[in-house]
Each structure stands twice: as C-alpha cells, then as structure tokens.
Design an enzyme around this catalytic site. Structure first.
Site, PDB file in Angstrom:
ATOM      1  N   ARG A   1       3.346 -14.295  -4.156  1.00  0.00           N
ATOM      2  CA  ARG A   1       1.988 -13.992  -4.626  1.00  0.00           C
ATOM      3  C   ARG A   1       1.838 -14.603  -6.007  1.00  0.00           C
ATOM      4  O   ARG A   1       2.665 -14.356  -6.888  1.00  0.00           O
ATOM      5  CB  ARG A   1       1.730 -12.491  -4.708  1.00  0.00           C
ATOM      6  CG  ARG A   1       0.502 -12.206  -5.584  1.00  0.00           C
ATOM      7  CD  ARG A   1       0.040 -10.798  -5.593  1.00  0.00           C
ATOM      8  NE  ARG A   1      -0.531 -10.450  -4.302  1.00  0.00           N
ATOM      9  CZ  ARG A   1      -1.327  -9.409  -4.122  1.00  0.00           C
ATOM     10  NH1 ARG A   1      -1.659  -8.633  -5.130  1.00  0.00           N
ATOM     11  NH2 ARG A   1      -1.793  -9.139  -2.922  1.00  0.00           N
TER      12      ARG A   1
ATOM     13  N   HIS B   1      -5.650 -15.622   1.153  1.00  0.00           N
ATOM     14  CA  HIS B   1      -4.904 -14.352   1.307  1.00  0.00           C
ATOM     15  C   HIS B   1      -4.747 -14.078   2.805  1.00  0.00           C
ATOM     16  O   HIS B   1      -5.321 -13.124   3.344  1.00  0.00           O
ATOM     17  CB  HIS B   1      -5.678 -13.230   0.603  1.00  0.00           C
ATOM     18  CG  HIS B   1      -4.896 -11.974   0.388  1.00  0.00           C
ATOM     19  ND1 HIS B   1      -3.534 -11.869   0.617  1.00  0.00           N
ATOM     20  CD2 HIS B   1      -5.292 -10.737  -0.046  1.00  0.00           C
ATOM     21  CE1 HIS B   1      -3.142 -10.636   0.342  1.00  0.00           C
ATOM     22  NE2 HIS B   1      -4.181  -9.937  -0.054  1.00  0.00           N
TER      23      HIS B   1
ATOM     24  N   GLN C   1      -3.807 -10.631   4.584  1.00  0.00           N
ATOM     25  CA  GLN C   1      -4.884  -9.637   4.520  1.00  0.00           C
ATOM     26  C   GLN C   1      -5.820  -9.780   5.733  1.00  0.00           C
ATOM     27  O   GLN C   1      -6.265  -8.780   6.310  1.00  0.00           O
ATOM     28  CB  GLN C   1      -5.666  -9.815   3.218  1.00  0.00           C
ATOM     29  CG  GLN C   1      -6.833  -8.853   3.069  1.00  0.00           C
ATOM     30  CD  GLN C   1      -6.408  -7.413   2.826  1.00  0.00           C
ATOM     31  OE1 GLN C   1      -5.606  -7.142   1.954  1.00  0.00           O
ATOM     32  NE2 GLN C   1      -6.952  -6.485   3.612  1.00  0.00           N
TER      33      GLN C   1
ATOM     34  N   ASP D   1     -15.387  -7.395  -1.644  1.00  0.00           N
ATOM     35  CA  ASP D   1     -14.193  -7.470  -2.487  1.00  0.00           C
ATOM     36  C   ASP D   1     -14.679  -7.355  -3.935  1.00  0.00           C
ATOM     37  O   ASP D   1     -15.892  -7.445  -4.204  1.00  0.00           O
ATOM     38  CB  ASP D   1     -13.475  -8.811  -2.225  1.00  0.00           C
ATOM     39  CG  ASP D   1     -12.154  -8.958  -2.986  1.00  0.00           C
ATOM     40  OD1 ASP D   1     -11.633  -7.953  -3.509  1.00  0.00           O
ATOM     41  OD2 ASP D   1     -11.640 -10.104  -3.051  1.00  0.00           O
TER      42      ASP D   1
ATOM     43  N   CYS E   1     -10.608  -5.183   1.157  1.00  0.00           N
ATOM     44  CA  CYS E   1      -9.161  -5.437   1.072  1.00  0.00           C
ATOM     45  C   CYS E   1      -8.456  -4.480   0.116  1.00  0.00           C
ATOM     46  O   CYS E   1      -7.259  -4.238   0.254  1.00  0.00           O
ATOM     47  CB  CYS E   1      -8.911  -6.884   0.660  1.00  0.00           C
ATOM     48  SG  CYS E   1      -9.758  -7.354  -0.869  1.00  0.00           S
TER      49      CYS E   1
ATOM     50  N   ARG F   1      -1.939  -3.439   6.774  1.00  0.00           N
ATOM     51  CA  ARG F   1      -1.213  -4.500   6.043  1.00  0.00           C
ATOM     52  C   ARG F   1       0.268  -4.470   6.419  1.00  0.00           C
ATOM     53  O   ARG F   1       0.902  -5.507   6.585  1.00  0.00           O
ATOM     54  CB  ARG F   1      -1.330  -4.310   4.522  1.00  0.00           C
ATOM     55  CG  ARG F   1      -2.710  -4.425   3.914  1.00  0.00           C
ATOM     56  CD  ARG F   1      -3.324  -5.783   4.121  1.00  0.00           C
ATOM     57  NE  ARG F   1      -2.449  -6.883   3.687  1.00  0.00           N
ATOM     58  CZ  ARG F   1      -2.163  -7.216   2.414  1.00  0.00           C
ATOM     59  NH1 ARG F   1      -2.715  -6.548   1.435  1.00  0.00           N
ATOM     60  NH2 ARG F   1      -1.352  -8.215   2.140  1.00  0.00           N
TER      61      ARG F   1
HETATM   62  N1  NVA Z   1      -9.952 -11.303  -4.598  1.00  0.00           N
HETATM   63  C1  NVA Z   1      -8.982 -10.316  -5.016  1.00  0.00           C
HETATM   64  C2  NVA Z   1      -8.201  -9.849  -3.841  1.00  0.00           C
HETATM   65  C3  NVA Z   1      -7.197  -8.760  -4.136  1.00  0.00           C
HETATM   66  C4  NVA Z   1      -6.433  -8.310  -2.943  1.00  0.00           C
HETATM   67  C5  NVA Z   1      -8.078 -10.887  -6.094  1.00  0.00           C
HETATM   68  O1  NVA Z   1      -7.613 -12.017  -5.933  1.00  0.00           O
HETATM   69  O2  NVA Z   1      -7.883 -10.234  -7.102  1.00  0.00           O
HETATM   70  N1   CP Z   2      -5.195  -6.067  -0.653  1.00  0.00           N
HETATM   71  C1   CP Z   2      -4.145  -6.385  -1.443  1.00  0.00           C
HETATM   72  O1   CP Z   2      -3.591  -7.498  -1.383  1.00  0.00           O
HETATM   73  O2   CP Z   2      -3.752  -5.400  -2.265  1.00  0.00           O
HETATM   74  P1   CP Z   2      -2.653  -5.517  -3.422  1.00  0.00           P
HETATM   75  O3   CP Z   2      -3.219  -6.419  -4.483  1.00  0.00           O
HETATM   76  O4   CP Z   2      -2.430  -4.117  -3.879  1.00  0.00           O
HETATM   77  O5   CP Z   2      -1.409  -6.128  -2.812  1.00  0.00           O
END
Ligand code: NVA
Ligand code: CP
Length: 325
Positions: free
Chosen positions: A108, A135, A138, A231, A272, A312
């Site tokens: 990540r 992602h 997800q 989101d 998400c 998830r």
């Molecule tokens: N768009 C958000 C998704 C988090 C799961 C981010 O990248 O922060």
């Molecule tokens: N939805 C998601 O990826 O959550 P986290 O950022 O907590 O992993």
C-alpha cells in the site's frame, strides 16, 4: 469452475478477465461460508507474507493479517519507517530481497509505479493494497457485497458519487466495465476520471455491454440506482485540499434526499471506509462540513458498509489462496 491464478499479481482488475473476477468473488463467498461453519482449510500453511504500508490502514492490514492467520500463513507488517525501501534501497532491490524470503507481498502506498516495480522484480505474487491510482482488492469486496444483496452484478445500476478521479472511482469504473454494470460517475466535471482510464474502461465495456455515464447532475445520475457509493472527498495525501474539495463537493453529499432520488426503495449504500459521517473524528471537528455522507444514511437501513468491510477479509483471503496455493 476453478481458474488457475497461481503466480499472478493483482495490481489492477484491468489485468483480470470477467470470469476470473467472478471466480474470486464466488470463492470469497465460499470461504465466508466455511469460516462461519468453523472450517479452516489452511491452504497457506507455512507461507510467509510481507505487508508493506507507506500509508495507514485499518481494514486492508487487518484483512491480510486475519486471512493469513485463518489459512496458516505468517504475516509480517513492514511500515514505512521499518524498512529501507525508497530511502536507502530501490524498489527493485527491495523486491528482489523480499521475494527470496516471502511467498507473497502486499503493497500500500502512493505511486502506482511502486507496486508495478515490486511486481516486476519480486518473483512472487504482489497484491496492490491501494495506490493513488487503484484499489483493486476493495472492488472485490464491494462487488461481493452487491452479489450477496442482489444475487448478480450484470445490469446492476451503480452510481459512484463524489471525487470521481480518485483510486476508488478509477477502480470501480474498471470493475463495473468488466462485469457489465450500468455504472455512473456523478461528480463535478473537473473531477471525472482521467481520459486514458475512461478510454480503457470503454474498451472493457464494449465487451461486457456495460454502460458508463459521466454526469454532474445528481438527480439524473442516481435515478433508478440499486447502489449509491461514495468515498472521502480528499484521499490520503491530499489533506491540504480538504477546504477546496468541500466547496466543490458539498452538493454531492450522500443523504436521504439523494437515496430518495434513486426512486428505488431497495437501493443500498456502500462506502469503502473510513468515512466522515459525524463529528467524532479529529478532521471532522476541524472541518465540520467534511461529511461525504450523512449520519442518517451511513447508520440507516440501506447501509451495507460493515458487511463490505468484513468482506475485505474474505476477498483478500480468496486472492491470496488463488494466487499462492
Ligand atoms: N480514496 C481513499 C480510499 C481509502 C480506502 C484514499 O485513498 O484515501
Ligand atoms: N477501505 C480501506 O482500504 O480501508 P483501510 O484504509 O482502513 O485499509
């Protein structure tokens, strides 16, 4: 029908066929049922899994760890200050080293090129646990939740409302285009997905008969929808843009009026997570208008967000087992 996905990376769903995506979702539904019945097949016995996190995570990290524990694998969390990656050691060298010790690597982080670089040099499966661009794990959980609710994906009317150019919008659009959904991005026109990703999705949609709509008209975008998805308005790393995004997106908040505008009593709400829906977080206290969804919808009867969060784990387990076992 089982598919042989052994050795495959998962960087974006663009690399997977609709049948492979369907297989992973059905496999996850199966694994969920087995876990509920107390059955643990231990398909990843003695495997070692590296979990690299440049950005924070609750769901993704915990999903990988619990899925590893359930299947007999050993997860190792590597936070951004724990390893040499990027500062003293290149992505390629890090990948080569981790690939000699671990059986699979989750990444990540910020740049999508980083996860591509790991995949190119690791020699073991690499899974994208979120980059600025995509992602994909997800989306598997999101579509699993849709399938559990409606029994199908094809033809489902699905609106993604809000920041239409973030990792979630890009990934949902690709997934929806692959799986034949009636998919809408409902966002200000300057927050639509970038043209190259739209183009790619149109190519997939031509094969699946998905429809892709881009609109800044909320009522038109959500009309008839089965699923309303949103989101956060500023993703991880974009915190300096919060005030500008609030100004731009305040009319795109998911609230009861928007759910009613679907004209569909059975419509569900997905997110998400993490979500801003009340004032119980530091950022929400600092920016009271930050909420992309009202508390009433988030906590109301249409919300499936915690099923989605649980899913998830089942979908990530399915990905690891399918690509490693
Ligand atoms: N768009 C958000 C998704 C988090 C799961 C981010 O990248 O922060
Ligand atoms: N939805 C998601 O990826 O959550 P986290 O950022 O907590 O992993």
């Amino acid at each position: 029908m089982a598919f042989n996905l052994k050795g495959r990376h998962l960087l974006t769903l663009a690399d997977y066929s609709p049948k492979e995506i369907d297989y992973l979702i059905d496999f996850a539904i199966d694994l969920k049922r087995l876990k509920r019945a107390g059955v643990y097949p231990k398909s990843l016995k003695n495997k070692n899994i590296a979990l690299i996190f440049e950005k924070p995570s609750t769901r993704t990290r915990c999903a990988f760890v619990v899925a590893c524990n359930d299947e007999g694998a050993f997860p190792e969390y590597l936070g951004k200050n724990d390893i040499q990656i990027g500062k003293k050691e290149s992505i390629a060298d890090t990948a080569a080293v981790l690939g000699r010790m671990f059986d699979g690597i989750q990444f990540r982080g910020f740049k999508h090129e980083s996860v591509e670089g790991l995949a190119a040099h690791a020699g073991v499966p690499v899974w994208n646990g979120l980059t600025d661009k995509y992602h994909p794990t997800q989306i598997l959980a999101d579509f699993m939740t849709v399938k559990e609710t409606f029994g199908r994906l094809k033809g489902i009317k699905f609106a993604y409302v809000g920041d239409g150019r973030n990792n979630m919008a890009n990934s949902l659009m690709i997934g929806a285009a692959k799986m034949g959904l009636d998919f809408r991005i409902v966002a200000p026109t300057d927050l639509y997905p970038e043209p190259a990703i739209q183009e790619m999705a149109r190519g997939f949609a031509a094969d699946s008969k998905a429809t892709l709509t881009f609109t800044d008209q909320v009522a038109e975008g959500v009309a008839g929808c089965d699923v309303i998805y949103t989101d956060v308005w500023a993703s991880m790393g974009e915190e300096d843009q919060i005030p500008a995004r609030i100004a731009k997106l305040k009319d795109f908040q998911v609230n009861q009026a928007m759910m009613d505008a679907t004209g569909n009593d059975e419509a569900i709400f997905l997110h998400c997570l993490p979500a801003f829906h009340n004032q119980e977080t530091e950022l929400a206290r600092q920016f009271p208008e930050i909420c992309e969804v009202s508390d009433a919808v988030f906590s109301g009867p249409a919300s499936r967000v915690f099923d989605q969060a649980e899913n998830r784990m089942h979908t990530i387990k399915a990905v690891m087992v399918a690509t490693l076992a």
